[in-house]
Design a protein around this motif. Structure first.
Motif, PDB file in Angstrom:
ATOM      1  N   SER A 272      25.917   1.058 -24.587  1.00  9.45           N
ATOM      2  CA  SER A 272      26.643   0.842 -23.348  1.00  9.45           C
ATOM      3  C   SER A 272      27.154  -0.600 -23.288  1.00  9.45           C
ATOM      4  N   ASP A 273      28.001  -0.863 -22.277  1.00  7.02           N
ATOM      5  CA  ASP A 273      28.530  -2.224 -22.115  1.00  7.02           C
ATOM      6  C   ASP A 273      27.398  -3.225 -21.894  1.00  7.02           C
ATOM      7  N   ASP A 274      26.459  -2.841 -21.046  1.00  9.89           N
ATOM      8  CA  ASP A 274      25.340  -3.735 -20.742  1.00  9.89           C
ATOM      9  C   ASP A 274      24.492  -3.997 -21.981  1.00  9.89           C
ATOM     10  N   GLU A 275      24.293  -2.959 -22.797  1.00  4.80           N
ATOM     11  CA  GLU A 275      23.467  -3.112 -23.998  1.00  4.80           C
ATOM     12  C   GLU A 275      24.164  -3.979 -25.046  1.00  4.80           C
ATOM     13  N   LEU A 276      25.485  -3.870 -25.142  1.00  3.12           N
ATOM     14  CA  LEU A 276      26.205  -4.719 -26.089  1.00  3.12           C
ATOM     15  C   LEU A 276      26.116  -6.185 -25.697  1.00  3.12           C
ATOM     16  N   GLN A 277      26.157  -6.457 -24.402  1.00  9.39           N
ATOM     17  CA  GLN A 277      25.994  -7.835 -23.954  1.00  9.39           C
ATOM     18  C   GLN A 277      24.589  -8.351 -24.262  1.00  9.39           C
ATOM     19  N   ARG A 278      23.594  -7.499 -24.125  1.00 12.30           N
ATOM     20  CA  ARG A 278      22.227  -7.906 -24.465  1.00 12.30           C
ATOM     21  C   ARG A 278      22.092  -8.140 -25.957  1.00 12.30           C
ATOM     22  N   MET A 279      22.773  -7.321 -26.773  1.00 10.81           N
ATOM     23  CA  MET A 279      22.721  -7.523 -28.219  1.00 10.81           C
ATOM     24  C   MET A 279      23.380  -8.841 -28.621  1.00 10.81           C
ATOM     25  N   GLU A 280      24.473  -9.217 -27.917  1.00  7.28           N
ATOM     26  CA  GLU A 280      25.111 -10.498 -28.212  1.00  7.28           C
ATOM     27  C   GLU A 280      24.193 -11.674 -27.907  1.00  7.28           C
ATOM     28  N   ASN A 281      23.259 -11.469 -26.958  1.00  2.79           N
ATOM     29  CA  ASN A 281      22.289 -12.515 -26.626  1.00  2.79           C
ATOM     30  C   ASN A 281      21.067 -12.495 -27.537  1.00  2.79           C
ATOM     31  N   GLY A 282      21.072 -11.599 -28.534  1.00  2.90           N
ATOM     32  CA  GLY A 282      19.978 -11.560 -29.496  1.00  2.90           C
ATOM     33  C   GLY A 282      18.886 -10.558 -29.187  1.00  2.90           C
ATOM     34  N   GLU A 283      19.041  -9.740 -28.136  1.00  7.17           N
ATOM     35  CA  GLU A 283      18.017  -8.751 -27.812  1.00  7.17           C
ATOM     36  C   GLU A 283      18.161  -7.525 -28.703  1.00  7.17           C
ATOM     37  N   SER A 284      17.036  -6.827 -28.894  1.00  5.28           N
ATOM     38  CA  SER A 284      17.025  -5.601 -29.685  1.00  5.28           C
ATOM     39  C   SER A 284      17.193  -4.408 -28.751  1.00  5.28           C
ATOM     40  N   VAL A 285      18.173  -3.551 -29.045  1.00  2.00           N
ATOM     41  CA  VAL A 285      18.490  -2.407 -28.189  1.00  2.00           C
ATOM     42  C   VAL A 285      18.437  -1.142 -29.027  1.00  2.00           C
ATOM     43  N   PHE A 286      17.779  -0.098 -28.489  1.00  2.31           N
ATOM     44  CA  PHE A 286      17.664   1.173 -29.207  1.00  2.31           C
ATOM     45  C   PHE A 286      18.971   1.953 -29.053  1.00  2.31           C
ATOM     46  N   PRO A 287      19.529   2.495 -30.138  1.00  6.09           N
ATOM     47  CA  PRO A 287      20.833   3.189 -30.045  1.00  6.09           C
ATOM     48  C   PRO A 287      20.689   4.571 -29.412  1.00  6.09           C
TER      49      PRO A 287
END
Length: 446
Positions: A187-202
Motif C-alpha cells: 500500500s501507499d503507507d507501507e511503501l513510505q514505511r519501507m522508504e524509511n527503512g522499516e520491514s513490511v510484509f507483502p
C-alpha cells in the motif's frame, strides 16, 4: 512271511553312505543340529499390532500418503500462517484497496494515470478545443504550431469523436508505456514505511475492495472450514455410534422402531432445515447477544446464528449414515463367542457395547468419521456461498468465493484462490479417507 518281506524291502533300501554319495552331501549332513544352529534357523516373527499393521498398509498407498501430506500443509497454512502474517483478517490497510498480487510501483502507476488522463481528455475535446489546447501547450514551451500540425490535430480529434473509441483503458496505457508488473503488492503507507527503512510484509494474494489482505482471509477461511468439518464429524460420530450400537445390540422391536425413525430422518431435506433453523434462531441469538457480554455471548457473536444452525442440523440429521454402519457391524459381532462369554459372566448391555463391541468396530468408525469431514466442509462452504454461513466480518472459503463474483472479470484471482484451496482440501480428504478405509479393513490385508 512277514520276516521274509522285511528282508526283501531292507535289501532295496539304500544306506546312508549311498544317499550322501548320490546327493553330494557332506558327511555330517544327518547329524543332530546344535543349539546355536537351531536358534539361527528358527526366527520368531515380531508381533505387530492392529494399528501398526494398518499404518504399514497405508504407507504403501502412495496416493493416500500424498493426500495426507497436502492436508497437513493446508492445516499448517490455516492454523500457523495467521501467526506469521502481521495483518488481521478484518484489518483495512490504507491505500491497499483492490491491490493485485502482481502490482505496479507508485511511479509506474502515476505514469499510467497521467497517460490515461491526457489521452482521454484529448479524446473528449472538439477539434477546435484540441487545437486551442495544443497552441497553449506550444506557447508555454515558446513554440508555435504550423497549419499542417493544426490540421493533424483537428483530424485526430474528429476521428476520435466519430469512432467512439477515444477512451483509453488501463491495459492499453500499460501496453503503450511498456510497463511491467512486479510480484507482491504494498500500500501507499507501507511503501513510505519501507522508504524509511522499516520491514513490511507483502500482500502475496493482493487485497480486496476494503483493503484487507486476501492471503490472511484465505488462511482464516480454511481454518473455519476445517474446524467446522472436524466438529460436525465429531457430533456425527457420538450420536451415530450411540444410536447404532443400541439399535444393533438389542434388536427385535427396539431395532425396528429405531430404524423406522432413521428412515423418516432420511426423507428430510438437510439444507432446507439449516435455512429454516438459521432464519428462526437468528432473532433468538441476537437477543441472547444483547443480554450480556460474557464468554458465551462472545462465542455466539463469533459463530453467528447460521453456523450454529449448521451444528444443530448435523446433530439432528447427518448421523443416520453412521448409525446404519455401526448397527450392521454390531449385528455381526454380537453373535461372537466373547460376547456370549461376557453375558454369561453377568456383564450388562452397556458394558458389552462399550468394552467389546465398539472397540471392534473402530476401523469402520474412524473411516466413516474421516469421510464425514469433507462432506461437512462442502456443506458449510455451500451455505456460506449462499450467504447462510459465517457472519461478517468472519470469513470462510465459501463466503470469499461469493464476494469475488461481483468483480470476477476485473479480479478473477479473488475467486480462483479460495476455490482452488477448497477443491484441493476436499479432494485430498476424500483420497486419504479412501486409503484409510483400505488400510483399516482386515479383509484387504496383504
Amino acid at each position: 512271511m512277514a520276516e521274509k518281506r522285511k528282508k526283501v524291502l531292507g535289501s532295496l533300501q539304500p544306506d546312508v553312505e549311498d544317499i550322501l554319495e548320490w546327493n553330494n552331501l557332506p558327511d555330517n549332513a544327518f547329524e543332530p543340529a546344535s543349539a546355536q544352529e537351531k536358534e539361527s534357523f528358527i526366527q520368531d516373527r515380531k508381533s505387530v499390532s492392529y494399528w501398526k499393521d494398518a499404518w504399514r498398509r497405508l504407507r504403501r498407498n502412495r496416493v493416500a500418503m500424498v493426500a495426507m501430506v497436502i492436508v497437513i500443509l493446508i492445516g499448517l497454512f490455516a492454523f500457523v500462517g495467521p501467526l506469521l502474517v502481521p495483518y488481521g483478517y478484518d484489518e483495512q490497510i490504507r491505500g491497499a484497496n483492490n491491490l493485485h498480487p502482481w502490482h505496479y510501483s507508485l511511479e509506474d502507476q502515476a505514469r499510467i494515470d497521467a497517460y490515461m488522463e491526457e489521452h482521454n481528455n484529448t479524446a473528449n475535446l472538439t477539434p477546435d478545443e484540441a487545437v486551442e489546447q495544443a497552441k497553449a501547450e506550444a506557447a508555454a514551451k515558446g513554440e508555435e504550431l504550423s497549419r499542417i500540425e493544426e490540421a493533424k490535430i483537428r483530424a485526430n480529434a474528429k476521428a476520435s469523436q466519430g469512432s467512439g473509441e477515444g477512451e483509453v483503458t488501463e491495459a492499453a496505457a500499460i501496453e503503450a508505456l511498456g510497463i511491467k508488473a512486479k510480484p507482491f503488492g504494498y500500500s501507499d503507507d507501507e511503501l513510505q514505511r519501507m522508504e524509511n527503512g522499516e520491514s513490511v510484509f507483502p500482500h502475496v494474494f493482493g487485497c480486496d475492495t476494503h483493503g484487507r489482505d486476501i492471503m490472511v482471509r484465505t488462511m482464516i477461511g480454511a481454518r473455519v472450514s476445517m474446524i467446522v468439518g472436524i466438529c460436525c464429524a465429531i457430533i456425527v460420530l457420538i450420536i451415530g455410534a450411540i444410536y447404532g450400537s443400541i439399535s444393533g445390540y438389542f434388536g427385535g422391536k427396539v431395532d425396528a422402531v429405531m430404524q423406522r425413525i432413521v428412515e423418516v430422518i432420511y426423507t428430510i431435506p438437510e439444507v432446507l432445515i439449516i435455512l429454516l433453523l438459521g432464519t428462526t434462531l437468528k432473532p433468538v441469538f441476537e437477543q441472547f447477544q444483547n443480554s450480556g457480554n460474557g464468554p458465551l455471548q462472545q462465542l455466539v457473536t463469533t459463530l453467528g446464528p447460521n453456523l450454529i444452525s449448521i451444528f444443530i442440523a448435523f446433530g439432528l440429521l447427518y448421523w443416520v449414515t453412521m448409525s446404519r454402519i455401526i448397527r450392521g457391524q454390531i449385528l455381526q459381532l454380537k453373535q461372537q463367542e466373547y460376547v456370549t462369554a461376557a453375558r454369561a459372566l453377568g456383564a450388562k448391555g452397556g458394558r458389552i457395547i462399550k468394552r467389546h463391541l465398539l472397540p471392534n468396530c473402530v476401523g469402520q468408525i474412524v473411516t466413516t468419521t474421516f469421510l464425514q469431514i469433507p462432506s461437512a466442509i462442502f456443506t458449510e462452504s455451500f451455505l456460506s456461498f449462499l450467504g447462510m454461513g459465517v457472519s461478517a466480518p468472519m470469513t470462510s472459503l465459501g463466503s470469499m468465493c461469493s464476494d469475488a463474483l461481483s468483480g470476477l472479470t476485473s479480479y478473477p484471482y479473488r475467486l480462483f484462490i479460495p476455490a482452488a484451496i477448497l477443491s484441493v482440501m476436499i479432494l485430498c480428504l476424500n483420497l486419504f479417507g479412501d486409503g484409510l478405509r483400505d488400510a483399516l479393513d482386515p479383509r484387504l490385508k496383504k
